[in-house]
Design an enzyme around this catalytic site. Structure first.
Site, PDB file in Angstrom:
ATOM      1  N   GLU A 149       0.822  -1.219   0.000  1.00  0.00           N
ATOM      2  CA  GLU A 149       0.000   0.000   0.000  1.00  0.00           C
ATOM      3  C   GLU A 149       0.852   1.265   0.000  1.00  0.00           C
ATOM      4  O   GLU A 149       0.816   2.064   0.941  1.00  0.00           O
ATOM      5  CB  GLU A 149      -0.944   0.013   1.200  1.00  0.00           C
ATOM      6  CG  GLU A 149      -2.012  -1.044   1.132  1.00  0.00           C
ATOM      7  CD  GLU A 149      -3.076  -0.884   2.213  1.00  0.00           C
ATOM      8  OE1 GLU A 149      -2.805  -0.212   3.223  1.00  0.00           O
ATOM      9  OE2 GLU A 149      -4.163  -1.445   2.038  1.00  0.00           O
ATOM     10  N   GLU A 310      -6.459  -7.785  -0.359  1.00  0.00           N
ATOM     11  CA  GLU A 310      -6.892  -7.735   1.042  1.00  0.00           C
ATOM     12  C   GLU A 310      -8.331  -7.281   1.140  1.00  0.00           C
ATOM     13  O   GLU A 310      -8.730  -6.347   0.439  1.00  0.00           O
ATOM     14  CB  GLU A 310      -6.091  -6.686   1.825  1.00  0.00           C
ATOM     15  CG  GLU A 310      -4.652  -6.978   2.054  1.00  0.00           C
ATOM     16  CD  GLU A 310      -4.004  -5.826   2.849  1.00  0.00           C
ATOM     17  OE1 GLU A 310      -4.697  -5.100   3.583  1.00  0.00           O
ATOM     18  OE2 GLU A 310      -2.783  -5.653   2.709  1.00  0.00           O
TER      19      GLU A 310
HETATM   20  C1  GLA Z   1      -4.004  -2.318   5.083  1.00  0.00           C
HETATM   21  C2  GLA Z   1      -2.638  -2.953   5.196  1.00  0.00           C
HETATM   22  C3  GLA Z   1      -2.594  -4.138   6.091  1.00  0.00           C
HETATM   23  C4  GLA Z   1      -3.431  -3.911   7.317  1.00  0.00           C
HETATM   24  C5  GLA Z   1      -4.842  -3.562   6.902  1.00  0.00           C
HETATM   25  C6  GLA Z   1      -5.781  -3.376   8.059  1.00  0.00           C
HETATM   26  O1  GLA Z   1      -4.762  -2.790   4.080  1.00  0.00           O
HETATM   27  O2  GLA Z   1      -2.102  -3.291   3.944  1.00  0.00           O
HETATM   28  O3  GLA Z   1      -1.246  -4.368   6.435  1.00  0.00           O
HETATM   29  O4  GLA Z   1      -2.882  -2.881   8.058  1.00  0.00           O
HETATM   30  O5  GLA Z   1      -4.804  -2.356   6.206  1.00  0.00           O
HETATM   31  O6  GLA Z   1      -7.080  -3.100   7.618  1.00  0.00           O
END
Ligand code: GLA
Length: 668
Positions: A149, A310
């Site tokens: 991210e 995710e």
């Molecule tokens: C992001 C991050 C993860 C985690 C999630 C929690 O998507 O990539 O590492 O912190 O948020 O929602």
């Protein structure tokens, strides 16, 4: 970007370093029980892989990778550069992140780095080299996960290190000409003219009630996105060298409110587009927002399958109040993404942490263990996704496109606009919702350039595309004159790409196409509504506009605006250009969009009860109809084919229970 595997990926972020070794074996057994195909490994492992600069400890990772491989679980392996270890910031203070107030942030969170720091880049690349060299040809590695991210916590770094890099970026953009820069930034305003490059810093906080020059901010946003992209590209190139043929991704954030990177530019550098999506607990229509983000991700993937890297099995931990998902919501969310082109539904994270700031975030294995709603649904989802193998590689095709423009959004995030209610995302979402309710699919596209061919679309929507180049305007005009339909919302094509207002009446380059001219904006006050001549109710925005060649569909009933145009349609040959000059309440927006669609001859994917989502994926001669019943009632659906989840033949119609999902291989 071609399909990168067969079967729909299922699994999540796996952080075994947070757990005693004894748990690792149990993890593997549980993964098999749930039907996990793939895990993302090592994302935050830098401190465990390189405890001191240049000293690497790979033994534990070797063991985890070999364990996963022995069970046939494939790996999306991270290069672990997302969260620098403490030693990096201590040894190289310039590697740390500086915020807009000039404060250097402390170690202890994550992503604490300045992308322009040569020390950060060198260290991150050295780690990448080691990992890629060691595992580049390991048979378990199915994908590479660069960083995590990008820009989530350090999107814009305001340090002196970044100022130096920003000046180099500006010199390149403005061909070494300070006068070009002064012209572009409009620096004869408030004594801002620069006489030497060294006078330009980063747009830090300015005296109260003021903000940095708008074009400088826009260029800084562009530069910041590019600076992080350079980090990604350098790390990706190292991986490509050591691991030829294995796709490289970095997980985007097509999530409500995130707009810090120009993903159109990033998408061109990524082998498989992947993204993370989380629902906002306070949004009753979060499932519609999910759909729009999934469509955006498919757009970034140019229509090819993409990967949901995710989402959450239940609550997250970073909102003010973190809602637990309702029964079956996890299944609905996952299938919604797959319906819209994802060839995988992965999660953060495998096992819910017991320590650290994410200890209250859900996982596939919750704190409660197997005797839980979450685990039961996880196992069920594993089975469902397994039965969708034949869908892999299929795509979604639509007759409507919506322009998505990060640069317009960046400009609308700045202060000193006509109204603080000019909201890029919410305006687009309000329009999108009407299409969603009607089950009319949308492809999300970048602002078209002059050569782009839009002719496969019967309707193009431009929601609040505030910055518009003359080239984009020309492309839209050509599209309409050759029979296309355009729907432009208010505050579109107001400024050029330097954020200079087009003069002579708004919206400069679209006046002729829309057949109208706007002489003055008249934003509405908070909670103020205005009636339109056709009975619709408008909020947020109005303006003093008159038609030149457009047919007026509705005008404001506000005497002060003297029957100004609120909604119009300009007919050009077989094409038409609609203008929606205000924001409509939900019901009226729905009614209006239904009219636009009817005129454009666009039909619904499925005519059914409101709240039942229907999306079609297709490959070769075969199609699959995905259905998600978001309502609290059982709904009768007309369909023919084989339902893949219940494995039942459907002849003519079937009943989809409340909250349930279905995927039908259609008989043609
Ligand atoms: C992001 C991050 C993860 C985690 C999630 C929690 O998507 O990539 O590492 O912190 O948020 O929602």
């Amino acid at each position: 970007m071609k399909p990168w595997q067969s079967g729909i990926w299922f699994g999540g972020d796996y952080n075994p370093e947070q757990w005693p070794k004894g748990i690792w074996h149990e993890d593997l057994e549980l993964m098999l029980e749930a039907g996990v195909t793939t895990v993302s490994l090592g994302i935050f492992s830098w401190a465990n892989l390189e405890p001191h600069e240049g000293e690497y400890t790979f033994d534990w990772l070797d063991e985890v990778i070999n364990g996963l491989h022995s069970k046939g679980i494939s790996i999306d392996l991270a290069n672990a550069t997302a969260s620098p270890p403490a030693w990096l910031g201590i040894k190289y203070p310039d590697s740390k992140f500086t915020d807009q107030n000039g404060i250097i942030r402390s170690h202890g969170g994550r992503q604490n780095f300045c992308p322009s720091s040569a020390n950060y880049r060198r260290a991150a690349q050295a780690l990448t080299e080691k990992i890629a060299q060691r595992y580049g040809k390991h048979p378990a590695i199915a994908m590479w996960h660069v960083h995590n991210e990008y820009a989530c916590h350090n999107a814009r770094d305001y340090s002196e290190t970044s100022a130096i890099a920003f000046r180099a970026w500006l010199k390149n953009k403005y061909q070494d000409s300070l006068s070009q820069l002064n012209r572009a930034w409009g620096t004869d305003f408030w004594s801002q003219r620069y006489h030497d490059w060294s006078e330009i810093g980063t747009p830090k906080v300015t005296p109260d009630g003021t903000s940095p020059n708008p074009t400088m901010q826009l260029d800084f946003a562009r530069f910041s996105s590019d600076a992080l992209l350079e980090c990604y590209v350098a790390e990706r190139n190292i991986i490509h060298r050591h691991s030829p043929g294995i796709p490289v991704t970095t997980n985007f954030m097509t999530i409500r409110g995130f707009n810090k990177l120009d993903y159109w530019k990033w998408a061109a550098e990524v082998d498989v587009i992947s993204t993370d999506h989380y629902l906002m607990s306070n949004d009753p229509n979060a499932h519609i927002e999910l759909a729009m983000q999934a469509d955006t991700t498919r757009g970034l993937a140019k229509g090819y399958p993409w990967l949901l890297m995710e989402h959450s099995t239940s609550a997250v931990n970073w909102q003010p109040r973190n809602r637990a998902k309702e029964p079956k919501e996890l299944l609905r969310n996952s299938i919604q993404h797959v319906a819209r082109g994802a060839d995988g539904a992965m999660f953060f994270q495998w096992r819910a942490s017991f320590a650290g700031s994410e200890k209250f975030h859900s996982g596939l294995v919750p704190h409660a263990g197997k005797n839980s709603k979450v685990w039961r649904e996880v196992v069920k989802l594993g089975e469902f996704l397994d039965s969708l193998e034949e869908v892999t590689g299929s795509t979604v095709s639509n007759k409507v496109a919506m322009i998505w423009d990060y640069e317009s959004w960046w400009s609308l995030d700045q202060p000193n606009l006509p109204s603080t209610d000019l909201d890029y995302l919410n305006n687009a979402l309000a329009i999108y919702q009407a299409f969603w309710n009607l089950n009319v699919g949308i492809d999300v596209i970048p602002p078209p350039s002059e050569q782009d061919d839009l002719s496969s679309y019967q309707l193009v929507v431009a929601p609040m595309t505030y910055l518009m180049s003359k080239e984009t305007a020309t492309s839209l005009s050509r599209y309409v004159s050759s029979g296309g339909n355009l729907l432009a919302s208010y505050f579109t094509a107001i400024s050029d790409l330097n954020d200079h207002i087009y003069l002579g009446g708004y919206p400069g380059p679209l006046r002729e196409l829309l057949g109208l001219t706007i002489e003055e904006f008249a934003p509405l006050m908070e909670n103020q509504t205005v009636l339109l001549s056709n009975g619709y109710e408008a909020n947020t925005w109005s303006e003093r506009a008159s038609a030149t060649t457009a047919n007026v569909i509705a005008s404001y009933k506000n005497p002060a605006l003297e029957a100004s145009v609120a909604i119009s349609r300009n007919l050009i040959g077989n094409g038409s250009a609609w203008y929606l000059g205000t924001s409509l309440n939900r019901k009226d927006m729905h009614d209006f969009i239904a009219k636009v669609l009817k005129d454009a001859g666009i039909s619904q994917t499925l005519v059914t009860t409101a709240g039942v989502e229907a999306v079609r994926r297709a490959k070769d001669e075969q199609s699959w109809l995905f259905l998600v019943n978001h309502t609290n009632n059982e709904v009768k659906i007309q369909a023919k084919g084989f339902e893949l989840l219940t494995k039942q033949e459907i002849v003519g119609s079937f009943k989809l229970p409340a909250g349930e999902i279905a995927v039908i291989r259609e008989n043609l």
